[in-house]
Design an enzyme around this catalytic site. Sequence first.
Site, PDB file in Angstrom:
ATOM      1  N   VAL A 101       0.810  -1.236   0.000  1.00  0.00           N
ATOM      2  CA  VAL A 101       0.000   0.000   0.000  1.00  0.00           C
ATOM      3  C   VAL A 101       0.835   1.275   0.000  1.00  0.00           C
ATOM      4  O   VAL A 101       0.272   2.362  -0.177  1.00  0.00           O
ATOM      5  CB  VAL A 101      -0.981   0.117   1.192  1.00  0.00           C
ATOM      6  CG1 VAL A 101      -2.198  -0.737   1.017  1.00  0.00           C
ATOM      7  CG2 VAL A 101      -0.298  -0.089   2.519  1.00  0.00           C
TER       8      VAL A 101
ATOM      9  N   TYR B 186       3.885   2.846  15.301  1.00  0.00           N
ATOM     10  CA  TYR B 186       2.515   2.353  15.131  1.00  0.00           C
ATOM     11  C   TYR B 186       1.506   3.401  15.610  1.00  0.00           C
ATOM     12  O   TYR B 186       0.614   3.803  14.859  1.00  0.00           O
ATOM     13  CB  TYR B 186       2.351   1.052  15.919  1.00  0.00           C
ATOM     14  CG  TYR B 186       1.007   0.385  15.749  1.00  0.00           C
ATOM     15  CD1 TYR B 186       0.674  -0.258  14.561  1.00  0.00           C
ATOM     16  CD2 TYR B 186       0.064   0.378  16.778  1.00  0.00           C
ATOM     17  CE1 TYR B 186      -0.556  -0.883  14.403  1.00  0.00           C
ATOM     18  CE2 TYR B 186      -1.161  -0.240  16.636  1.00  0.00           C
ATOM     19  CZ  TYR B 186      -1.475  -0.870  15.450  1.00  0.00           C
ATOM     20  OH  TYR B 186      -2.691  -1.485  15.303  1.00  0.00           O
TER      21      TYR B 186
HETATM   22  N1  LIG Z   1      -6.325  -7.297  15.864  1.00  0.00           N
HETATM   23  C1  LIG Z   1      -6.406  -6.279  16.679  1.00  0.00           C
HETATM   24  O1  LIG Z   1      -6.599  -6.482  17.874  1.00  0.00           O
HETATM   25  C2  LIG Z   1      -6.291  -4.863  16.193  1.00  0.00           C
HETATM   26  C3  LIG Z   1      -6.408  -3.840  17.125  1.00  0.00           C
HETATM   27  C4  LIG Z   1      -6.310  -2.527  16.679  1.00  0.00           C
HETATM   28  C5  LIG Z   1      -6.149  -2.237  15.348  1.00  0.00           C
HETATM   29  N2  LIG Z   1      -6.037  -3.256  14.467  1.00  0.00           N
HETATM   30  C6  LIG Z   1      -5.817  -2.884  13.053  1.00  0.00           C
HETATM   31  O2  LIG Z   1      -6.561  -3.713  12.179  1.00  0.00           O
HETATM   32  C7  LIG Z   1      -5.807  -3.965  11.000  1.00  0.00           C
HETATM   33  C8  LIG Z   1      -5.676  -5.453  10.767  1.00  0.00           C
HETATM   34  O3  LIG Z   1      -5.002  -6.033  11.889  1.00  0.00           O
HETATM   35  P1  LIG Z   1      -4.819  -7.609  12.060  1.00  0.00           P
HETATM   36  O4  LIG Z   1      -4.959  -7.910  13.502  1.00  0.00           O
HETATM   37  O5  LIG Z   1      -5.649  -8.335  11.081  1.00  0.00           O
HETATM   38  O6  LIG Z   1      -3.264  -7.732  11.736  1.00  0.00           O
HETATM   39  P2  LIG Z   1      -2.517  -8.590  10.596  1.00  0.00           P
HETATM   40  O7  LIG Z   1      -1.073  -8.324  10.772  1.00  0.00           O
HETATM   41  O8  LIG Z   1      -2.987  -9.997  10.639  1.00  0.00           O
HETATM   42  O9  LIG Z   1      -3.060  -7.916   9.282  1.00  0.00           O
HETATM   43  C9  LIG Z   1      -2.445  -6.840   8.633  1.00  0.00           C
HETATM   44  C10 LIG Z   1      -2.312  -7.202   7.177  1.00  0.00           C
HETATM   45  O10 LIG Z   1      -1.731  -6.104   6.476  1.00  0.00           O
HETATM   46  C11 LIG Z   1      -0.735  -6.606   5.600  1.00  0.00           C
HETATM   47  N3  LIG Z   1       0.224  -5.538   5.364  1.00  0.00           N
HETATM   48  C12 LIG Z   1       1.124  -4.999   6.219  1.00  0.00           C
HETATM   49  N4  LIG Z   1       1.833  -4.034   5.626  1.00  0.00           N
HETATM   50  C13 LIG Z   1       1.372  -3.937   4.354  1.00  0.00           C
HETATM   51  C14 LIG Z   1       1.698  -3.122   3.237  1.00  0.00           C
HETATM   52  N5  LIG Z   1       2.662  -2.193   3.314  1.00  0.00           N
HETATM   53  N6  LIG Z   1       1.014  -3.316   2.080  1.00  0.00           N
HETATM   54  C15 LIG Z   1       0.052  -4.259   1.987  1.00  0.00           C
HETATM   55  N7  LIG Z   1      -0.305  -5.057   3.005  1.00  0.00           N
HETATM   56  C16 LIG Z   1       0.347  -4.896   4.177  1.00  0.00           C
HETATM   57  C17 LIG Z   1      -0.144  -7.794   6.316  1.00  0.00           C
HETATM   58  O11 LIG Z   1       0.541  -8.692   5.479  1.00  0.00           O
HETATM   59  C18 LIG Z   1      -1.398  -8.409   6.943  1.00  0.00           C
HETATM   60  O12 LIG Z   1      -2.032  -9.301   6.067  1.00  0.00           O
HETATM   61  C19 LIG Z   1      -4.456  -3.263  11.179  1.00  0.00           C
HETATM   62  O13 LIG Z   1      -4.489  -2.029  10.509  1.00  0.00           O
HETATM   63  C20 LIG Z   1      -4.368  -3.049  12.663  1.00  0.00           C
HETATM   64  O14 LIG Z   1      -3.605  -1.918  12.981  1.00  0.00           O
HETATM   65  C21 LIG Z   1      -6.095  -4.558  14.847  1.00  0.00           C
END
Ligand SMILES: NC(=O)c1ccc[n+]([C@@H]2O[C@H](COP(=O)([O-])OP(=O)(O)OC[C@H]3O[C@@H](n4cnc5c(N)ncnc54)[C@H](O)[C@@H]3O)[C@@H](O)[C@H]2O)c1
Length: 307
Positions: free
Chosen positions: A53, A139
């Site tokens: 991205v 982050y």
């Molecule tokens: N799971 C939680 O508890 C939680 C809490 C707060 C926020 N979030 C947010 O929700 C979103 C998803 O989190 P998740 O728990 O599924 O984490 P995750 O790490 O499983 O998912 C993130 C995804 O983004 C992809 N990614 C990372 N950098 C990238 C890039 N430069 N280009 C394209 N793809 C990229 C990764 O490969 C991964 O598939 C994130 O933005 C995270 O900050 C999650």
Amino acid sequence: MTGGAGFLGSHLCDRLLKEGHDIICLDNFFTGTRNNVLHLQQNPHFELLRHDVTFPLYVEVDQIYNLACPASPVHYQHDPVQTTKTSVHGAINMLGLAKRTGARILQASTSEVYGDPEVHPQPESYWGRVNPIGPRSCYDEGKRCAETLFFDYQRQHNLDIKVVRIFNTYGPRMHPNDGRVVSNFIVQALSGEDITIYGDGQQTRSFCYVDDLIEGFINMMSTETGFFGPVNLGNPGEFTMLELAELVIKLVGGRSKLLYLPLPQDDPKQRQPDITLAKSKLGWQPKVVLEDGLKETIAYFRKLLNA
Ligand SMILES: NC(=O)c1ccc[n+]([C@@H]2O[C@H](COP(=O)([O-])OP(=O)(O)OC[C@H]3O[C@@H](n4cnc5c(N)ncnc54)[C@H](O)[C@@H]3O)[C@@H](O)[C@H]2O)c1
């Protein structure tokens, strides 16, 4: 959907396909994996695209869910500059795409924008207490800047934005080695290892089951035009790390003991969502109790680890 092969993204793909949508699932597979969406690959309404991205993307879409970003400290601290770029350049690129296509765009923000809060539980109106120069800042500040960009694109270019702030969410397809507390405890218990508690274990967290969170995403995406958020999504039920460890040990069985380690820098003492706004604007609140969600998650990890 960006980050569609990750933990939350893959569940969101499942749900949106069931509702009859066509999905372009974009991921650079940094923390996500093809395995999370393998069961969707034959679906003609699903398209998987390897893309980072931080580079612009030209596709035709009418909704964008921006989830791309490593979410756990071990992963986002691995390459902190790239983490900030993913949040900030990623937001700019996806907002640019929304501007060009007229798509509605939802940002997956985080409770980390509140930092180590002095207000408890945290309402959306609280501005947070974030260290701008610490190891977690890539982050926290990256996500804060992404929110700023979303609201500036809205004010400046009249974009149709939606921002949700996600609190700790857990469930099947979490990364087994991401150091997040739920997966950590379950993997340790299933492997018969001791369970690591940082500090005295009295710090609290709230845990939202993934199905509940996805429901909140969908509800937010379909709110009326002109409602932007941010909206907290999370489960207000609060548990200490000790309580969580004991519940995991009970559900997994086995004989894991507790191992106490020093608290990492900037680890928040308490985190609990105030979900008043989500209740009133989205008609949403979590339904899955911790014990039921943990059972599903343990079953997933048992299969993954062959334990
Ligand atoms: N799971 C939680 O508890 C939680 C809490 C707060 C926020 N979030 C947010 O929700 C979103 C998803 O989190 P998740 O728990 O599924 O984490 P995750 O790490 O499983 O998912 C993130 C995804 O983004 C992809 N990614 C990372 N950098 C990238 C890039 N430069 N280009 C394209 N793809 C990229 C990764 O490969 C991964 O598939 C994130 O933005 C995270 O900050 C999650």
